[in-house]
Design an enzyme around this catalytic site. Structure first.
Site, PDB file in Angstrom:
ATOM      1  N   HIS A  16      -6.882   1.191   4.372  1.00 15.70           N
ATOM      2  CA  HIS A  16      -6.671   2.547   4.885  1.00 15.70           C
ATOM      3  C   HIS A  16      -6.511   2.553   6.405  1.00 15.70           C
ATOM      4  CE1 HIS A  16      -7.310   4.782   1.194  1.00 15.70           C
ATOM      5  NE2 HIS A  16      -8.434   4.142   0.959  1.00 15.70           N
ATOM      6  N   HIS A 195     -19.973   5.271   3.842  1.00 11.17           N
ATOM      7  CA  HIS A 195     -19.042   5.405   4.967  1.00 11.17           C
ATOM      8  C   HIS A 195     -19.833   5.816   6.197  1.00 11.17           C
ATOM      9  CE1 HIS A 195     -14.851   5.099   3.214  1.00 11.17           C
ATOM     10  NE2 HIS A 195     -15.623   4.985   2.159  1.00 11.17           N
TER      11      HIS A 195
END
Length: 336
Positions: A16, A195
């Protein structure tokens, strides 16, 4: 001491951060280093998983087939993992992954929509694969709801189940409550994937292990969308100091992290202003590039875009909603 299995999605979730442009040489180099360090599972693929290379979320530099064959050849001891989101990938993609020697296959679904995983988990069960399921955007459900959904996917055939803090929204107590509820509801290993939007990924991962998670994710240098994932080379020694064993060689792990920083990324992820906002808003970090691109062209504050996406409870796969939000905010500002 309690054993924890480390699952390393550097070569999948990290994509990503570089718009899915990791080439075969980079994949091979990191896979060899991770294997030498004794990392149990190395996951590879497009950032959004099998079959996801597309104009909507980004075309990968190389095909799924080449990614899988390259990493499979590089791994002598570590198991190879793959990830799939129903709707992007199909059973044909799962068949190809199994043919390429994938050892661990994860199906990702929104935290309250586990029925979407039923068909694929049944297929994997019949194929004898080590099938896992992760509940994404898990801050959108209560601990009790997550426990119910986790029990469902175990019934569908998942051999491990857990949660992704997809937006980096959790604090340690949030994780403790959710992992504890899931661990009390299933008899398979529980997964946690963090995250770092609020700088809490390592602390949240340790809280997950203490609450009963036995599979913990981390990426070299935290390589991943937005503020990145749990930083693997910090996570492992912190877990070891906290009374858990991982079986990973520290020097080998540090060497792999150095290679990752040098070969995979322009710079390690940081907890920047927009990442903090996306964490507070509870929005998937993978939206960052599109939010910046579209809001920049329209002259809209990207922070406003993230908070509006959070208000609308946007989830991964709803990238088109960014266009609508930017257009509406732009029109509202023009009319003011």
């Amino acid at each position: 001491m309690t054993a924890v299995t480390i699952h390393d999605p550097t070569l999948r979730d990290g994509q990503h951060a570089v718009r899915h442009q990791l080439g075969a040489a980079a994949l091979r180099g990191y896979a060899e280093a991770a294997d030498a360090a004794g990392i149990p599972v190395v996951e590879v693929g497009h950032g959004n998983g099998l079959g996801a290379s597309s104009l909507q979320v980004g075309r990968a530099a190389v095909s799924d087939d080449l990614m899988l064959s390259t990493v499979r050849e590089a791994l002598r001891h570590s198991r190879m993992g793959v990830f799939m989101l129903p709707g992007w990938g199909t059973s044909d993609d799962l068949r190809k992954a199994i043919a390429h020697g994938a050892d661990v296959i994860r199906i990702g679904v929104h935290c309250t929509e586990t029925s979407l995983a039923e068909r694929h988990l049944a297929f994997l069960r019949e194929a004898g694969a080590d099938a896992h399921c992760v509940l994404m955007m898990s801050h959108m459900a209560s601990p009790e709801e997550l426990a119910e959904q986790a029990a469902l996917v175990v019934g569908y055939g998942a051999r491990a189940v857990g949660i992704m803090d997809s937006a980096g929204h959790f604090l340690p107590q949030d994780v403790t409550e959710r992992i504890g509820a899931i661990a009390g509801a299933v008899d398979v290993p529980v997964i946690f994937h963090g995250h770092n939007n609020l700088g809490m990924a390592v602390a949240n991962s340790v809280a997950a292990a203490a609450a009963g998670a036995r599979i913990i994710d981390g990426c070299a240098r935290g390589f991943g969308a937005g503020a990145g994932n749990t930083q693997l080379e910090v996570l492992v020694p912190v877990l070891e100091r906290s009374g858990f064993t991982t079986g990973i060689d520290l020097y080998g792990l540090l060497d792999a992290a150095e290679l990752a920083e040098r070969e995979l990324m322009p710079a390690p992820p940081v907890t920047g202003s927009l990442s903090i906002v996306s964490g507070l808003a509870g929005v998937f970090s993978g939206f960052k590039h599109q939010v910046l691109d579209l809001s920049g062209r329209a002259g809209v504050d990207p922070r406003d875009v993230f908070f509006e996406l959070g208000r609308r409870q946007a989830i991964a796969g709803q990238e088109d909603l960014i266009v609508d939000v930017v257009a509406e905010l732009s029109a509202r500002e023009a009319a003011a």
